[in-house]
Design a protein around this motif. Structure first.
Motif, PDB file in Angstrom:
ATOM      1  N   GLY A  43       7.351   1.105   6.334  1.00 44.34           N
ATOM      2  CA  GLY A  43       6.357   1.140   6.914  1.00 44.34           C
ATOM      3  C   GLY A  43       4.888   0.619   5.603  1.00 44.34           C
ATOM      4  O   GLY A  43       4.073   0.396   5.904  1.00 44.34           O
ATOM      5  N   ARG A  44       5.795   0.626   4.485  1.00 46.24           N
ATOM      6  CA  ARG A  44       4.478  -0.103   3.223  1.00 46.24           C
ATOM      7  C   ARG A  44       4.491  -1.016   3.687  1.00 46.24           C
ATOM      8  O   ARG A  44       3.226  -1.970   2.870  1.00 46.24           O
ATOM      9  CB  ARG A  44       5.180   0.453   2.066  1.00 46.24           C
ATOM     10  N   LEU A  45       5.583  -2.176   4.731  1.00 47.28           N
ATOM     11  CA  LEU A  45       5.645  -3.451   4.207  1.00 47.28           C
ATOM     12  C   LEU A  45       4.714  -3.695   5.731  1.00 47.28           C
ATOM     13  O   LEU A  45       5.119  -5.127   5.964  1.00 47.28           O
ATOM     14  CB  LEU A  45       6.887  -3.909   4.414  1.00 47.28           C
ATOM     15  N   PRO A 101       0.556  -1.067  -0.331  1.00 40.06           N
ATOM     16  CA  PRO A 101       0.045  -0.189  -0.177  1.00 40.06           C
ATOM     17  C   PRO A 101       0.818   1.175  -0.463  1.00 40.06           C
ATOM     18  O   PRO A 101       1.584   1.800   0.477  1.00 40.06           O
ATOM     19  CB  PRO A 101      -0.507   0.039   1.169  1.00 40.06           C
ATOM     20  N   ALA A 102       0.465   2.655  -0.342  1.00 38.17           N
ATOM     21  CA  ALA A 102       0.765   3.311  -0.402  1.00 38.17           C
ATOM     22  C   ALA A 102       1.164   4.010   1.113  1.00 38.17           C
ATOM     23  O   ALA A 102       0.241   3.226   1.714  1.00 38.17           O
ATOM     24  CB  ALA A 102       0.306   4.681  -1.364  1.00 38.17           C
ATOM     25  N   ARG A 103       2.111   4.431   2.022  1.00 32.12           N
ATOM     26  CA  ARG A 103       2.384   5.533   2.461  1.00 32.12           C
ATOM     27  C   ARG A 103       3.014   6.630   2.476  1.00 32.12           C
ATOM     28  O   ARG A 103       3.582   7.438   2.122  1.00 32.12           O
ATOM     29  CB  ARG A 103       3.307   5.138   3.544  1.00 32.12           C
ATOM     30  N   PRO A 104       2.487   7.703   3.313  1.00 29.15           N
ATOM     31  CA  PRO A 104       3.004   8.673   3.649  1.00 29.15           C
ATOM     32  C   PRO A 104       4.217   9.315   3.447  1.00 29.15           C
ATOM     33  O   PRO A 104       4.893   8.115   4.195  1.00 29.15           O
ATOM     34  CB  PRO A 104       2.220   9.602   4.574  1.00 29.15           C
ATOM     35  N   ALA A 105       5.419   9.922   2.504  1.00 29.22           N
ATOM     36  CA  ALA A 105       6.475   9.922   3.200  1.00 29.22           C
ATOM     37  C   ALA A 105       6.530  10.472   4.218  1.00 29.22           C
ATOM     38  O   ALA A 105       6.249  10.795   4.949  1.00 29.22           O
ATOM     39  CB  ALA A 105       6.917  11.516   1.942  1.00 29.22           C
ATOM     40  N   ALA A 106       8.225   9.659   4.512  1.00 26.89           N
ATOM     41  CA  ALA A 106       8.718   9.825   6.018  1.00 26.89           C
ATOM     42  C   ALA A 106       9.356  10.895   6.519  1.00 26.89           C
ATOM     43  O   ALA A 106       9.194  11.886   5.492  1.00 26.89           O
ATOM     44  CB  ALA A 106       9.631   9.073   6.133  1.00 26.89           C
TER      45      ALA A 106
END
Length: 462
Positions: free
Chosen positions: A233-235, A60-65
């Motif tokens: 985070g994506r994983l 899934p997509a995740r906001p930038a760090a």
């Protein structure tokens, strides 16, 4: 994400925690969403686990760090300098110094805490401190992060290691996809208590290194840096050490398998081998599909080339036929012109011939009518003139000696069978040419009395 309620809702959707805990962690990280998520996962450790997707799990997509956003903001702030930015620069410098001091203090505290506090408490403390430090740190681009990770990893663990790709994880996934290979991912957490033993005894063991280097394209990253942090985070990584297998790239990137927690080399190899056996068909299907597309492309290119060659041959043949028709038409036109010219010339020549015949006939009749009577034979003092015509015939007539050379021309003009318009009368001996300009000379004066022999010299070519 500026709205606190939206942050809380997103945090709950990401972690599954309750609203109070979400609000507490977001507030504790000063609104830094990524740092709050990391704090949550670090404070909720899980037992070592293995994951193997039956059909592959889309990442899934995740906001930038947060560090990425901090770096971008810092980049924008450093584009210019003014007197108003000086206090901010002094503040940023002070924060950097404070962060260094805090990090040193944390290292000392971690050394003591590991010996007196429970493991779960220390993990939560480490996560909170790491997130706080990451929120104020500036990080280089993803490729530089990868290079720095490789240099640090090699310096600490030696050259017997997976062949890490010096790219961002997204670019590494793209490279693996192009080679129809899985991407082996290692997320490095230096502060985890099992990391050193895991790297030395499992990840860098000869059997694991040989297998992953032969089977996969390898990428590793430090989870304290934005690129690896975002991927963790994506994983949904909650336990370290952690490795994963990814297939494809871009929006098609799928999680094929994951192994979290401390494992033995044989367990890791077995998990990876199972993933290859179970999911290798994904790459095989992708390769076959790519080969089919390439074959279709080549076939289409060959068909297009043959079609273009056929069109070119048709155009060349049509051009050749048109040229042949043009030449034939030109030759026919020239032949028609030549025929018309020849016909016109023939008609003109025939017209001239007929006109000449008519003129000669009229001349013959006119000249014959104007000739004076021929003196009787035996008349004293007369001139007997013999003329040889062009056809070899001889004509003879008697004339008065006082008659002129013009009378001789009139006599020749009246002869039947003689049809020349331009000629001269020539005396062979002594050689003398009587031109029409000599027409007024008398026969006696011309030396043609009592007789003269002349021949006709035709000048019709004039």
């Amino acid at each position: 994400m500026s709205n606190p309620d939206e942050q809380v809702a997103q945090f709950i959707a990401t972690t599954g925690c309750d609203a109070d805990q979400a609000a507490f962690l977001i507030e504790a990280s000063h609104g830094n969403f990524e740092a709050a998520v990391q704090m949550y996962y670090d404070s909720h450790p899980a037992e070592p686990s293995y994951a193997n997707a039956a059909t592959g799990t889309a990442i899934p997509a995740r906001p930038a760090a947060p560090a990425g956003r901090t770096a971008a903001a810092a980049g924008r702030q450093h584009r210019g300098f003014s007197i108003f930015s000086l206090p901010l620069k002094l503040l940023a410098t002070g924060i950097g110094v404070m962060a260094s001091v805090v990090q040193l203090t944390f290292s000392v505290a971690a050394f003591v805490g590991d010996r007196v506090l429970p493991i779960s408490v220390m993990r939560a403390a480490r996560g909170m401190m790491r997130s706080a430090i990451a929120a104020t740190a500036e990080h280089p681009d993803a490729k530089t992060q990868a290079r720095q990770f490789i240099e640090q990893f090699t310096a600490e663990y030696g050259d017997r290691r997976p062949n890490w790709v010096e790219e961002s994880w997204r670019e590494a996934a793209t490279l693996a996809h192009r080679q129809f290979r899985f991407l082996f991912v290692y997320l490095h957490s230096p502060e985890h208590e099992d990391t050193d033993s895991y790297v030395s005894n499992v990840l860098c063991s000869s059997q694991v290194v040989d297998y992953v280097n032969q089977q996969f394209l390898c990428w590793g990253g430090d989870v304290r840096k934005p690129d690896a942090f975002n991927l963790s985070g994506r994983l949904n990584i909650s336990t370290y050490p952690s490795v994963a297998l990814l297939a494809f790239s871009g929006t098609r990137t799928k999680l094929v398998a994951a192994a979290q927690g401390k494992v033995r080399p044989q367990q890791l190899l077995a998990a990876l081998q199972r993933a290859v056996d179970d999911q290798g068909m994904l790459l095989t299907a992708e390769r076959l599909e790519q080969e089919e597309r390439e074959m279709s492309r080549r076939l289409l290119a060959e068909q297009n080339a043959e079609y273009e060659a056929s069109l070119a041959a048709d155009r060349e043949r049509d051009a050749r036929r048109q040229e042949e028709r043009r030449k034939a038409d030109e030759e026919a036109r020239q032949a028609a012109l030549e025929e018309a010219r020849a016909r016109a010339e023939a008609e003109a020549a025939e017209q001239r011939r007929l006109q000449a015949i008519a003129s000669i006939a009229a001349r013959r009749e006119q000249k014959g009518a104007s000739l004076p009577p021929e003196p009787a034979a035996g008349t004293p003092g007369i001139a007997t003139i013999r003329v040889r015509l062009p056809d070899g015939k001889n004509q003879q007539r008697r004339f008065e000696p006082s008659m002129t050379v013009q009378v001789l021309y009139d006599w020749v003009d009246s002869l039947e069978g003689f049809d020349s318009m331009h000629y001269s009368l020539v005396c062979a001996f002594p050689k003398k040419v009587f031109e029409r300009s000599d027409a007024a000379e008398t026969l006696e004066g011309a030396g043609l009395v009592p007789q003269g022999a002349l021949f006709v010299q035709v000048h019709d070519d004039e």
